[in-house]
Design an enzyme around this catalytic site. Structure first.
Site, PDB file in Angstrom:
ATOM      1  N   HIS A 158       1.043  -4.558  -3.070  1.00  0.00           N
ATOM      2  CA  HIS A 158       2.424  -4.163  -2.782  1.00  0.00           C
ATOM      3  C   HIS A 158       2.872  -4.715  -1.427  1.00  0.00           C
ATOM      4  O   HIS A 158       3.963  -5.262  -1.292  1.00  0.00           O
ATOM      5  CB  HIS A 158       2.517  -2.641  -2.782  1.00  0.00           C
ATOM      6  CG  HIS A 158       3.883  -2.104  -2.507  1.00  0.00           C
ATOM      7  ND1 HIS A 158       4.761  -1.744  -3.498  1.00  0.00           N
ATOM      8  CD2 HIS A 158       4.524  -1.860  -1.340  1.00  0.00           C
ATOM      9  CE1 HIS A 158       5.894  -1.311  -2.961  1.00  0.00           C
ATOM     10  NE2 HIS A 158       5.764  -1.364  -1.645  1.00  0.00           N
ATOM     11  N   GLU A 159       2.021  -4.580  -0.421  1.00  0.00           N
ATOM     12  CA  GLU A 159       2.383  -5.055   0.915  1.00  0.00           C
ATOM     13  C   GLU A 159       2.485  -6.574   0.968  1.00  0.00           C
ATOM     14  O   GLU A 159       3.310  -7.121   1.703  1.00  0.00           O
ATOM     15  CB  GLU A 159       1.370  -4.544   1.947  1.00  0.00           C
ATOM     16  CG  GLU A 159       1.314  -3.033   2.083  1.00  0.00           C
ATOM     17  CD  GLU A 159       2.652  -2.413   2.437  1.00  0.00           C
ATOM     18  OE1 GLU A 159       3.451  -3.053   3.147  1.00  0.00           O
ATOM     19  OE2 GLU A 159       2.910  -1.285   1.982  1.00  0.00           O
ATOM     20  N   HIS A 162       5.912  -7.584   0.120  1.00  0.00           N
ATOM     21  CA  HIS A 162       6.834  -7.503   1.258  1.00  0.00           C
ATOM     22  C   HIS A 162       6.632  -8.684   2.204  1.00  0.00           C
ATOM     23  O   HIS A 162       7.599  -9.265   2.701  1.00  0.00           O
ATOM     24  CB  HIS A 162       6.611  -6.205   2.023  1.00  0.00           C
ATOM     25  CG  HIS A 162       7.079  -4.984   1.289  1.00  0.00           C
ATOM     26  ND1 HIS A 162       8.294  -4.916   0.656  1.00  0.00           N
ATOM     27  CD2 HIS A 162       6.483  -3.776   1.092  1.00  0.00           C
ATOM     28  CE1 HIS A 162       8.435  -3.721   0.106  1.00  0.00           C
ATOM     29  NE2 HIS A 162       7.352  -3.013   0.344  1.00  0.00           N
ATOM     30  N   HIS A 168      11.953  -3.343  -2.016  1.00  0.00           N
ATOM     31  CA  HIS A 168      11.590  -2.477  -3.122  1.00  0.00           C
ATOM     32  C   HIS A 168      12.405  -2.768  -4.365  1.00  0.00           C
ATOM     33  O   HIS A 168      13.592  -3.067  -4.298  1.00  0.00           O
ATOM     34  CB  HIS A 168      11.798  -1.000  -2.736  1.00  0.00           C
ATOM     35  CG  HIS A 168      10.628  -0.422  -2.020  1.00  0.00           C
ATOM     36  ND1 HIS A 168      10.716   0.666  -1.202  1.00  0.00           N
ATOM     37  CD2 HIS A 168       9.328  -0.793  -1.995  1.00  0.00           C
ATOM     38  CE1 HIS A 168       9.527   0.944  -0.699  1.00  0.00           C
ATOM     39  NE2 HIS A 168       8.675   0.072  -1.173  1.00  0.00           N
TER      40      HIS A 168
END
Length: 344
Positions: A158-159, A162, A168
């Site tokens: 997930h990171e 980013h 998101h």
């Protein structure tokens, strides 16, 4: 456990939600920041206390591979101490780098709570909380440790999204959704693929895409070609009809017109109460779970944002007592038009 836009949090308890005002879909960072090359390097400078170096490297490698499998990007770990890398990864405790000096960069908070956060290109940093129990495997609660054992692959994947430029997603099935750990999502979904390919394009995985396309496979075998030849058949991006326009803000909203870059603050409710109220913050109808480094800072009743294209919208705070909403305030943030440099 809940994901934050550039941070990951572990929260216990029921979430209070309001209906979404926009269609569920991925979000790219507002300024379009991305890496200008496809062969991205990364380096782990500080390792966790609860996981061996080999398992940490394996988990991070798996997380990066999830994105290289669906994009033109490749990722290479740099292990030489005197060689730099595009993305620096480290496991830290409490205050680290400049978090105490910057209100829009959250510090870590010990066991549970915030798990990790990442920064957009070209800064290229991913920070994990070293007070957490990191494991190579699915997240679970340990009664022996009295704490959550956190899946480093899932958090890191997930990171990494980013760190590549994604915000998101509004799709609850996406890896980039803020509740990805709560739902157990461990792999990139179609919405994540649309997002990363919107930033970096896509690759055909078969060398025979041109002959297949000439045979009419783009129309007759659309699903097959979308998987193997998305670029040749122009199937890389989300269809335009999947996007809807936001609804208008409520009539009782206080409108603030501010210049780009200005830090705007809001305060929800009053301080003179015997029992501190439970405060929830929302942007355009979607709950803000955590701070976003460099963009949004949430501390209880206080919210601060940096005015820019991404942060334009309607912010609402709701005060709850015994499960019921007792008050709500809303503010609409609009950017002040910039003056033209040409004086006629």
């Amino acid at each position: 456990c809940l994901w934050h836009c550039c941070c990951l949090f572990l929260l216990m308890g029921e979430q209070n939600r309001v209906p979404l005002a926009r269609a569920k879909r991925y979000a790219i960072n507002p300024l379009g920041y991305k890496w200008e090359h496809f062969n991205i390097t990364y380096k782990i400078t500080k390792f966790p206390n609860t996981l061996s170096k080999n398992d940490t490297r394996k988990a991070i490698r798996i997380a990066f591979n999830k994105w290289s499998d669906v994009s033109p990007l490749t990722f290479t770990e740099i292990t030489k101490p005197n060689k730099s890398a595009d993305i620096i990864i480290g496991f830290y405790t409490f205050n680290h780098t400049d978090c105490w000096g910057s209100p829009l960069h959250p510090c870590f908070d010990g066991l549970n709570g915030e798990l990790a956060h990442a920064f957009l290109p070209p800064r290229g940093e991913i920070h994990f909380d070293n007070h957490e129990f990191w494991i190579l495997g699915k997240s679970r609660f340990s009664w022996k440790q009295g704490a959550w054992l956190n899946d480093l692959v899932q958090v890191a994947a997930h990171e990494v999204g980013h760190a590549l430029g994604l915000w998101h997603s509004r799709d609850p099935n996406a890896l980039m959704h803020p509740n990805a750990t709560y739902t157990g999502q461990r792999n990139v979904a179609q919405d994540d693929i649309w997002g990363i390919q919107r930033l970096y394009g896509c690759l055909d995985k078969k060398r025979v895409c041109d002959p297949w396309a000439r045979l009419g496979f783009c129309e007759r075998r659309r699903s097959f070609m979308k998987k193997h030849c998305p670029q040749r058949c122009d199937l890389c991006y989300e269809p335009l009809d999947a996007v809807t326009t936001p609804t208008s803000p409520p009539a009782n909203v206080k409108i603030k017109v501010v210049p780009r870059g200005k830090v705007v603050g809001f305060r929800c409710g009053t301080k003179n109460t015997r029992v501190p109220p439970k405060v929830s913050w929302y942007k355009d109808g979607e709950q803000l779970v955590t701070s976003i480094p460099g963009y949004i800072s949430i501390k209880g009743r206080d919210l601060r944002i940096v005015a820019n294209e991404f942060n334009e919208g309607t912010y609402t705070c709701r005060i709850l007592r015994r499960g019921s909403v007792v008050s709500a305030n809303s503010w609409a943030i609009r950017l002040k038009p910039e003056r033209s440099s040409n004086n006629s």
